[in-house]
Design a protein around this motif. Structure first.
Motif, mmCIF file in Angstrom:
data_model
loop_
_atom_site.group_PDB
_atom_site.id
_atom_site.type_symbol
_atom_site.label_atom_id
_atom_site.label_comp_id
_atom_site.label_asym_id
_atom_site.label_seq_id
_atom_site.Cartn_x
_atom_site.Cartn_y
_atom_site.Cartn_z
ATOM 1 N N MET A 35 -2.795 6.590 -2.958
ATOM 2 C CA MET A 35 -1.825 6.350 -4.038
ATOM 3 C C MET A 35 -1.854 4.869 -4.408
ATOM 4 S SD MET A 35 2.327 6.656 -4.087
ATOM 5 C CE MET A 35 2.443 8.322 -3.464
ATOM 6 N N GLU A 36 -2.288 4.584 -5.675
ATOM 7 C CA GLU A 36 -2.469 3.169 -6.052
ATOM 8 C C GLU A 36 -1.732 2.784 -7.311
ATOM 9 O OE1 GLU A 36 -6.370 2.796 -7.783
ATOM 10 O OE2 GLU A 36 -5.757 4.650 -8.739
ATOM 11 N N CYS A 37 -1.001 3.736 -7.922
ATOM 12 C CA CYS A 37 -0.233 3.401 -9.123
ATOM 13 C C CYS A 37 0.803 4.495 -9.356
ATOM 14 C CB CYS A 37 -1.140 3.259 -10.349
ATOM 15 S SG CYS A 37 -1.919 4.811 -10.870
ATOM 16 N N SER A 38 1.678 4.286 -10.330
ATOM 17 C CA SER A 38 2.633 5.340 -10.720
ATOM 18 C C SER A 38 1.875 6.508 -11.333
ATOM 19 C CB SER A 38 3.618 4.813 -11.774
ATOM 20 O OG SER A 38 4.620 4.029 -11.207
ATOM 21 N N GLU A 39 2.282 7.715 -10.966
ATOM 22 C CA GLU A 39 1.664 8.914 -11.548
ATOM 23 C C GLU A 39 2.754 9.952 -11.826
ATOM 24 O OE1 GLU A 39 -2.817 8.604 -9.868
ATOM 25 O OE2 GLU A 39 -1.527 9.964 -8.743
ATOM 26 N N PHE A 52 4.551 -3.740 -4.415
ATOM 27 C CA PHE A 52 3.189 -3.217 -4.545
ATOM 28 C C PHE A 52 2.807 -3.292 -6.023
ATOM 29 C CE2 PHE A 52 -0.239 -0.216 -4.927
ATOM 30 C CZ PHE A 52 -0.850 -0.158 -3.676
ATOM 31 N N ALA A 53 1.849 -4.162 -6.355
ATOM 32 C CA ALA A 53 1.477 -4.388 -7.755
ATOM 33 C C ALA A 53 0.371 -3.432 -8.205
ATOM 34 C CB ALA A 53 1.019 -5.835 -7.940
ATOM 35 N N PHE A 54 0.423 -3.028 -9.482
ATOM 36 C CA PHE A 54 -0.640 -2.187 -10.057
ATOM 37 C C PHE A 54 -0.650 -2.348 -11.576
ATOM 38 C CE2 PHE A 54 3.134 0.325 -9.170
ATOM 39 C CZ PHE A 54 3.376 1.020 -10.349
ATOM 40 N N ASP A 55 -1.642 -1.731 -12.234
ATOM 41 C CA ASP A 55 -1.850 -2.045 -13.654
ATOM 42 C C ASP A 55 -2.048 -0.820 -14.549
ATOM 43 O OD1 ASP A 55 -4.325 -1.184 -12.856
ATOM 44 O OD2 ASP A 55 -5.405 -3.023 -13.380
ATOM 45 N N LYS A 56 -1.623 0.354 -14.075
ATOM 46 C CA LYS A 56 -1.814 1.551 -14.913
ATOM 47 C C LYS A 56 -0.821 2.642 -14.532
ATOM 48 C CE LYS A 56 -5.739 2.689 -11.954
ATOM 49 N NZ LYS A 56 -5.874 1.305 -11.466
ATOM 50 N N LEU A 57 -0.766 3.641 -15.402
ATOM 51 C CA LEU A 57 0.067 4.825 -15.183
ATOM 52 C C LEU A 57 -0.820 6.034 -15.458
ATOM 53 C CD1 LEU A 57 2.845 6.415 -15.132
ATOM 54 C CD2 LEU A 57 2.975 5.938 -17.569
ATOM 55 N N TYR A 101 5.653 9.699 -8.655
ATOM 56 C CA TYR A 101 5.856 8.737 -7.575
ATOM 57 C C TYR A 101 5.353 7.371 -8.011
ATOM 58 C CZ TYR A 101 1.129 10.583 -7.038
ATOM 59 O OH TYR A 101 -0.138 11.040 -7.296
ATOM 60 N N THR A 102 5.804 6.366 -7.265
ATOM 61 C CA THR A 102 5.365 4.981 -7.439
ATOM 62 C C THR A 102 5.174 4.376 -6.056
ATOM 63 O OG1 THR A 102 6.498 4.607 -9.560
ATOM 64 C CG2 THR A 102 6.123 2.677 -8.200
ATOM 65 N N PRO A 103 4.028 3.722 -5.792
ATOM 66 C CA PRO A 103 3.897 2.986 -4.525
ATOM 67 C C PRO A 103 4.835 1.780 -4.558
ATOM 68 C CG PRO A 103 1.991 2.567 -5.946
ATOM 69 C CD PRO A 103 2.838 3.575 -6.656
ATOM 70 N N THR A 125 2.741 -4.238 -13.581
ATOM 71 C CA THR A 125 3.776 -3.380 -12.993
ATOM 72 C C THR A 125 3.850 -3.628 -11.497
ATOM 73 O OG1 THR A 125 3.039 -1.668 -14.566
ATOM 74 C CG2 THR A 125 4.653 -0.995 -12.949
ATOM 75 N N MET A 126 5.016 -3.405 -10.940
ATOM 76 C CA MET A 126 5.163 -3.489 -9.487
ATOM 77 C C MET A 126 6.173 -2.442 -9.028
ATOM 78 S SD MET A 126 6.417 -6.636 -7.106
ATOM 79 C CE MET A 126 4.780 -7.205 -6.727
#
Length: 377
Positions: free
Chosen positions: A195-199, A72-77, A211-213, A103-104
């Motif tokens: 949930m769309e990114c690490s938080e 699952f790719a994303f671009d922010k924290l 968490y991280t998706p 990030t993934m």
């Protein structure tokens, strides 16, 4: 060490470090023997956060495309307060270059399964249930005695056997892992659609929750707190225990916690670190990855540092230079980068354990570290 060509290598440990190294060497025409104590290389495993520089290393050995289908790719924290309000959003810089996600999230077991499959396809001689029991350096080669009674004489022996490395002690490096003062609970849960990114959640009853998706359906959730009694360490059907320890957090983390079954599989481990400052090599043996530099998982760079080590070592030992020249150059190239990640991870741990420290600014140090890692390894 006048012979420059590295033709045969023994890799000890088949995790991310050893798997990527074996693959990279085999792709460069080196005969590789990979030994691992486990009965199989594939894996179960929790979630993992992979920054762009880890993805770049995976791309270098040809496994990125297979992983991209699952992750699952994303671009922010994002950093949140205990009740879920956003405090800061940190864009993830393109550490692997513009053609890869910043990030993934992924399932650790998926990486292990892909690597296990690819090393066999590449012709690596994989020997499971086997490890090294003795090492003898002859100057122009090194002989390892294996636990199955056989011996292997090779040009280079690589200890990629993790933070509790046996190879490290066998080649005369006395360093031991040190406890950081934190323990981490980890589990895999259903991913809420929002949930769309690490938080990360700060200011709660424990040090940090987050968490991280890791796929379209799943997320990897974690909780950091103090070192609990040794009886907690390990993995088992402890969803109820994590729910109990994770009380007091709201937002999406609270939703994920409440969604866990009482018998959900949960892992609890003490966080440890090691940084070998003396040379990682002795003669024709070297340790890399977590055996040489394991950092707390606070900047999500552990796997990236390991995979970078593996790709770069494979490139350098097949460059035609003598091993006597290559190993010091390899360490000189890698050490400042891994030390920066380790030092900043330990600083974060210190601030998370003591959040009232004057000047504590986790977001700043995370952002600075990720920005520094945009520089190619």
């Amino acid at each position: 060490m006048s012979e420059s060509r590295v033709r045969r290598v023994l890799v000890v440990g088949g995790g991310i470090t050893g798997g990527v190294l074996s693959l990279a060497l085999a792709q460069r025409g080196v005969d590789v023997v990979l030994v691992d104590l486990r009965g199989e290389l594939g894996g179960v495993g929790h979630g993992i956060t992979l920054q762009g520089n880890a993805l770049k290393a995976f791309k270098a050995v040809g496994i990125w495309e297979r992983l991209a289908e699952k992750g699952f790719a994303f671009d922010k924290l994002r950093l949140r307060t205990v009740d879920g309000h956003v405090m800061a959003e940190i864009p993830a810089p393109p550490m692997g270059g513009s053609d890869l996600p910043p990030t993934m999230g992924a399932v650790r077991g998926d990486i292990a399964d892909i690597l296990a499959d690819e090393v066999v396809k590449a012709g690596v001689d994989v020997r499971l249930g086997t490890t090294v029991t003795a090492i003898e350096d002859h100057g122009d080669s090194v002989t390892a005695k294996l636990s199955d009674g056989s011996t292997e004489t090779v040009d280079l022996l690589v200890g990629a056997d993790g933070i509790r490395s046996k190879v490290r002690a066998m080649i005369g490096i006395p360093d031991q892992p040190q406890q950081v003062g934190m323990g981490i609970w980890r589990t895999v849960a259903k991913r809420p659609p929002e949930m769309e990114c690490s938080e990360m959640y700060y200011g709660g009853p424990k040090y940090k929750a987050g968490y991280t998706p890791i796929s379209d359906d799943l997320c990897y959730a974690f909780l950091l707190e103090e070192n609990l009694d040794r009886s907690f360490v390990g993995e088992g059907p402890n969803g109820a225990l994590l729910k109990e320890h994770g009380q007091g957090y709201g937002g999406i983390w609270g939703q994920v916690r409440d969604s866990l079954a009482d018998d959900a599989v949960v892992n609890y481990a003490w966080i440890e670190a090691i940084c070998v400052e003396s040379p990682w090599y002795r003669g024709r043996s070297i340790i890399i990855g977590d055996a040489a530099h394991a950092c707390p998982p606070l900047i999500a760079q552990g796997a990236a540092m390991c995979a970078e080590d593996a790709v770069i070592l494979a490139e350098m030992v097949t460059s035609g230079e003598t091993l006597g020249d290559v190993l010091p150059k390899f360490m000189a190239r890698r050490f400042p980068r891994v030390k920066m990640v380790l030092d900043n991870s330990l600083q974060l741990a210190e601030w998370e354990i003591h959040p009232d420290t004057p000047g504590a600014d986790p977001g700043r140090i995370m952002g600075q570290t990720l920005q520094a890692l945009v520089e190619p390894a």
